[in-house]
Design a protein around this motif. Structure first.
Motif, PDB file in Angstrom:
ATOM      1  N   PRO A 159       0.794  -1.241   0.000  1.00  0.00           N
ATOM      2  CA  PRO A 159       0.000   0.000   0.000  1.00  0.00           C
ATOM      3  C   PRO A 159       0.818   1.278   0.000  1.00  0.00           C
ATOM      4  CG  PRO A 159      -0.927  -1.585   1.534  1.00  0.00           C
ATOM      5  CD  PRO A 159       0.382  -2.155   1.079  1.00  0.00           C
ATOM      6  N   ASN A 160       1.824   1.365   0.876  1.00  0.00           N
ATOM      7  CA  ASN A 160       2.624   2.585   0.934  1.00  0.00           C
ATOM      8  C   ASN A 160       3.493   2.744  -0.305  1.00  0.00           C
ATOM      9  OD1 ASN A 160       2.484   1.786   4.197  1.00  0.00           O
ATOM     10  ND2 ASN A 160       2.239   3.953   3.734  1.00  0.00           N
ATOM     11  N   ASP A 161       4.003   1.632  -0.826  1.00  0.00           N
ATOM     12  CA  ASP A 161       4.830   1.696  -2.028  1.00  0.00           C
ATOM     13  C   ASP A 161       4.013   2.117  -3.248  1.00  0.00           C
ATOM     14  OD1 ASP A 161       7.194   1.060  -0.784  1.00  0.00           O
ATOM     15  OD2 ASP A 161       7.102  -1.075  -1.253  1.00  0.00           O
ATOM     16  N   ILE A 162       2.758   1.704  -3.298  1.00  0.00           N
ATOM     17  CA  ILE A 162       1.889   2.122  -4.412  1.00  0.00           C
ATOM     18  C   ILE A 162       1.777   3.643  -4.435  1.00  0.00           C
ATOM     19  CG2 ILE A 162      -0.494   2.143  -5.251  1.00  0.00           C
ATOM     20  CD1 ILE A 162      -0.701  -0.782  -4.302  1.00  0.00           C
ATOM     21  N   LEU A 163       1.543   4.235  -3.255  1.00  0.00           N
ATOM     22  CA  LEU A 163       1.482   5.696  -3.177  1.00  0.00           C
ATOM     23  C   LEU A 163       2.832   6.309  -3.510  1.00  0.00           C
ATOM     24  CD1 LEU A 163      -0.731   6.617  -0.077  1.00  0.00           C
ATOM     25  CD2 LEU A 163      -1.121   7.227  -2.467  1.00  0.00           C
ATOM     26  N   ALA A 164       3.899   5.689  -3.038  1.00  0.00           N
ATOM     27  CA  ALA A 164       5.245   6.208  -3.313  1.00  0.00           C
ATOM     28  C   ALA A 164       5.502   6.271  -4.815  1.00  0.00           C
ATOM     29  CB  ALA A 164       6.294   5.328  -2.635  1.00  0.00           C
ATOM     30  N   VAL A 165       5.117   5.221  -5.519  1.00  0.00           N
ATOM     31  CA  VAL A 165       5.286   5.192  -6.978  1.00  0.00           C
ATOM     32  C   VAL A 165       4.474   6.316  -7.625  1.00  0.00           C
ATOM     33  CG1 VAL A 165       4.764   3.867  -9.075  1.00  0.00           C
ATOM     34  CG2 VAL A 165       5.859   2.743  -7.119  1.00  0.00           C
ATOM     35  N   GLU A 166       3.268   6.539  -7.122  1.00  0.00           N
ATOM     36  CA  GLU A 166       2.432   7.608  -7.678  1.00  0.00           C
ATOM     37  C   GLU A 166       3.013   8.988  -7.362  1.00  0.00           C
ATOM     38  OE1 GLU A 166       0.282   7.211  -9.854  1.00  0.00           O
ATOM     39  OE2 GLU A 166      -0.074   5.062  -9.676  1.00  0.00           O
ATOM     40  N   TYR A 167       3.629   9.138  -6.203  1.00  0.00           N
ATOM     41  CA  TYR A 167       4.306  10.404  -5.893  1.00  0.00           C
ATOM     42  C   TYR A 167       5.408  10.676  -6.916  1.00  0.00           C
ATOM     43  CZ  TYR A 167       2.203  10.125  -1.175  1.00  0.00           C
ATOM     44  OH  TYR A 167       1.342  10.048  -0.112  1.00  0.00           O
ATOM     45  N   ILE A 168       6.197   9.652  -7.205  1.00  0.00           N
ATOM     46  CA  ILE A 168       7.305   9.805  -8.154  1.00  0.00           C
ATOM     47  C   ILE A 168       6.785  10.111  -9.553  1.00  0.00           C
ATOM     48  CG2 ILE A 168       9.170   8.533  -9.309  1.00  0.00           C
ATOM     49  CD1 ILE A 168       9.643   7.122  -6.581  1.00  0.00           C
ATOM     50  N   ARG A 169       5.695   9.467  -9.935  1.00  0.00           N
ATOM     51  CA  ARG A 169       5.100   9.751 -11.247  1.00  0.00           C
ATOM     52  C   ARG A 169       4.601  11.191 -11.321  1.00  0.00           C
ATOM     53  NH1 ARG A 169       0.546   5.633 -12.719  1.00  0.00           N
ATOM     54  NH2 ARG A 169       0.925   6.399 -14.822  1.00  0.00           N
ATOM     55  N   ALA A 170       3.974  11.660 -10.237  1.00  0.00           N
ATOM     56  CA  ALA A 170       3.454  13.028 -10.209  1.00  0.00           C
ATOM     57  C   ALA A 170       4.585  14.043 -10.249  1.00  0.00           C
ATOM     58  CB  ALA A 170       2.580  13.239  -8.971  1.00  0.00           C
ATOM     59  N   LEU A 171       5.666  13.772  -9.521  1.00  0.00           N
ATOM     60  CA  LEU A 171       6.833  14.664  -9.562  1.00  0.00           C
ATOM     61  C   LEU A 171       7.393  14.760 -10.972  1.00  0.00           C
ATOM     62  CD1 LEU A 171       8.678  13.538  -6.286  1.00  0.00           C
ATOM     63  CD2 LEU A 171       7.670  15.799  -6.704  1.00  0.00           C
ATOM     64  N   SER A 172       7.457  13.616 -11.646  1.00  0.00           N
ATOM     65  CA  SER A 172       7.964  13.587 -13.023  1.00  0.00           C
ATOM     66  C   SER A 172       7.041  14.341 -13.965  1.00  0.00           C
ATOM     67  CB  SER A 172       8.125  12.137 -13.480  1.00  0.00           C
ATOM     68  OG  SER A 172       8.530  12.064 -14.831  1.00  0.00           O
ATOM     69  N   GLU A 173       5.741  14.131 -13.811  1.00  0.00           N
ATOM     70  CA  GLU A 173       4.760  14.794 -14.673  1.00  0.00           C
ATOM     71  C   GLU A 173       4.850  16.312 -14.561  1.00  0.00           C
ATOM     72  OE1 GLU A 173      -0.105  15.201 -15.167  1.00  0.00           O
ATOM     73  OE2 GLU A 173       0.729  13.746 -13.767  1.00  0.00           O
ATOM     74  N   LEU A 174       5.064  16.792 -13.344  1.00  0.00           N
ATOM     75  CA  LEU A 174       5.135  18.238 -13.117  1.00  0.00           C
ATOM     76  C   LEU A 174       6.523  18.814 -13.414  1.00  0.00           C
ATOM     77  CD1 LEU A 174       3.121  18.579  -9.783  1.00  0.00           C
ATOM     78  CD2 LEU A 174       2.398  19.309 -12.055  1.00  0.00           C
ATOM     79  N   GLY A 175       7.498  17.938 -13.642  1.00  0.00           N
ATOM     80  CA  GLY A 175       8.868  18.420 -13.828  1.00  0.00           C
ATOM     81  C   GLY A 175       9.391  19.075 -12.574  1.00  0.00           C
ATOM     82  N   SER A 176       8.984  18.562 -11.419  1.00  0.00           N
ATOM     83  CA  SER A 176       9.324  19.179 -10.140  1.00  0.00           C
ATOM     84  C   SER A 176      10.774  18.897  -9.759  1.00  0.00           C
ATOM     85  CB  SER A 176       8.393  18.650  -9.045  1.00  0.00           C
ATOM     86  OG  SER A 176       8.740  19.182  -7.791  1.00  0.00           O
ATOM     87  N   SER A 177      11.373  19.837  -9.048  1.00  0.00           N
ATOM     88  CA  SER A 177      12.738  19.667  -8.552  1.00  0.00           C
ATOM     89  C   SER A 177      12.768  18.997  -7.181  1.00  0.00           C
ATOM     90  CB  SER A 177      13.432  21.032  -8.454  1.00  0.00           C
ATOM     91  OG  SER A 177      12.744  21.870  -7.532  1.00  0.00           O
ATOM     92  N   ILE A 178      11.601  18.683  -6.621  1.00  0.00           N
ATOM     93  CA  ILE A 178      11.529  18.044  -5.313  1.00  0.00           C
ATOM     94  C   ILE A 178      12.083  16.623  -5.407  1.00  0.00           C
ATOM     95  CG2 ILE A 178       9.962  17.219  -3.505  1.00  0.00           C
ATOM     96  CD1 ILE A 178       8.075  19.518  -4.276  1.00  0.00           C
ATOM     97  N   SER A 179      12.925  16.261  -4.444  1.00  0.00           N
ATOM     98  CA  SER A 179      13.524  14.922  -4.431  1.00  0.00           C
ATOM     99  C   SER A 179      12.699  13.974  -3.561  1.00  0.00           C
ATOM    100  CB  SER A 179      14.949  14.982  -3.862  1.00  0.00           C
ATOM    101  OG  SER A 179      15.758  15.838  -4.626  1.00  0.00           O
TER     102      SER A 179
END
Length: 393
Positions: A159-179
């Motif tokens: 469950p937590n990893d699923i959200l983690a993967v979605e966080y990373i996808r969202a960061l990529s989609e936005l071109g965010s500099s957040i690590s």
């Protein structure tokens, strides 16, 4: 100033959450911004404790500022939940890293899974496995296994990893500099109904709060005092909304049901039949559930119906940033963000008038808080939750 954001529900805030915030601080964060669900959660249910009480415990437990994740995102599926939280973190303009609990705790593996989901061949692979009669979750895992290997696909069972993967996808989609910065989850697993070494899942704690079991050992001492002074109904808040939800559902036509978020492929007809024949929300969920339509998805659909959301009415992105509470370090975050934020920041409900087109989103949030007030152990006036003052500690 190094700002770490945590996307959370804190429903309720417990020992595991305190451990995470402490680890984030020890990991180098000078300031912590909690982006927290309001009065309704991703389970498609009202939060067991109201958002202002949860804000107070979060600030006492290590967060410096608490920002509300709007309900249409907070009650959404994993991708939407993540998109809303990351949208706020990125819009603030001052967040350096995103901290989150993770079963695997390995950024590279989470990145590989995210890349597989975003690959051009994922959709075709997913369709092939769905055609074999697999559930969506199983088909998604099998498709990622085919594209990226066992290690990457395995995280999609957590469950937590699923959200983690979605966080990373969202960061990529936005071109965010957040690590992204995962922290290994310890103790009881997500949704486990068995405690482990002084930790317990939020699910177990909620169950004990409602049914009079022992929950005190699983939350920090300060949280016990805050919770005891708050309103925790002896009957679950979802139960208190049951009649209102059944009325709303039985008042809807098939056409209106078809316009709800997450309804597709004729699901409205199945819903309509279940609503007309069911005597309870659980009856409806049991009648509609299939391999393809999970309990969680149906609960979210029913909550969206109660709160008045439609697919066309869902904003793709968060439209404003609402601060629920902060401490002195939180004021430093706010001061820095006010100079660079991509979204308007409000700290009082009265400021919503200045939001322009986004004011309609805030008005809908206000209505949702009014509905949540019906779950309280006492009658609250309409708008009672929305006139609460920001929590300062």
């Amino acid at each position: 100033m190094k700002v770490s954001a945590v996307i959370c529900e804190f429903n309720p805030f417990h020992n595991g959450h305190e451990y995470l915030l402490s680890a984030v601080r020890s990991g180098g964060a000078t300031h912590i911004a909690a982006i927290m669900s309001g009065n309704f959660t991703q389970r498609g249910e009202p939060a067991i404790i109201d958002k202002y009480t949860r804000t107070r415990t979060a600030l006492t437990g290590g967060a410096d500022i608490v920002i509300e994740l709007p309900v249409s995102f907070a009650a959404g599926w994993a991708q939407r939940f993540a998109r809303g939280g990351i949208g706020i973190a990125d819009a603030l303009g001052v967040v350096d890293e995103l901290a989150f609990g993770s079963e695997c705790g390995k950024t590279d593996i989470l990145h590989k899974a995210a890349q597989a989901l975003d690959s051009s061949t994922f959709s075709d692979a997913l369709k092939q496995y769905l055609a074999k009669g697999m559930t969506f979750a199983a088909a998604r895992e099998a498709a990622v296994h085919e594209l990226s290997g066992k290690e990457s696909s395995a995280v999609l069972a957590n469950p937590n990893d699923i959200l983690a993967v979605e966080y990373i996808r969202a960061l990529s989609e936005l071109g965010s500099s957040i690590s992204p910065k995962p922290y290994k989850r310890l103790g009881a697993s997500h949704d486990s109904m068995i405690s482990d070494s002084g930790t317990a899942s939020a699910s177990l704690i909620r169950e004990r709060m409602i049914n009079g079991g022992d929950w005190c050992s699983f939350v920090p001492e300060y949280a016990k005092d805050i919770y005891r002074d708050s309103d925790i109904p002896s009957v679950g808040r979802r139960s208190k909304l049951e009649t209102a939800m059944l009325y709303r559902l039985r008042s809807m036509s098939v056409q209106e049901l078809s316009q709800l978020p997450l309804v597709s492929e004729g699901l409205e007809n199945r819903l309509y039949s279940a609503i007309k024949n069911g005597c309870s929300v659980d009856d409806i969920i049991a009648s509609v559930k299939t391999k393809r339509y999970t309990h969680a998805r149906i609960r979210r659909i029913l909550l969206y119906a109660l709160l008045g959301f439609t697919s066309d009415g869902l904003s793709k992105n968060v439209q404003y940033i609402r601060v629920l509470g902060m401490n002195s370090r939180g004021r430093e975050i706010l001061k820095a963000a006010q100079n660079v934020s991509k979204l308007p920041i409000i700290t009082r409900a009265a400021e919503a008038a200045s939001l322009g087109a986004a004011a309609s989103d805030f008005a809908l949030e206000t209505k949702c808080d009014d509905i949540y007030a019906l779950t309280a152990g006492k009658i609250l006036p309409c708008g009672g939750n929305c006139t609460e003052k920001m929590i300062i500690i």
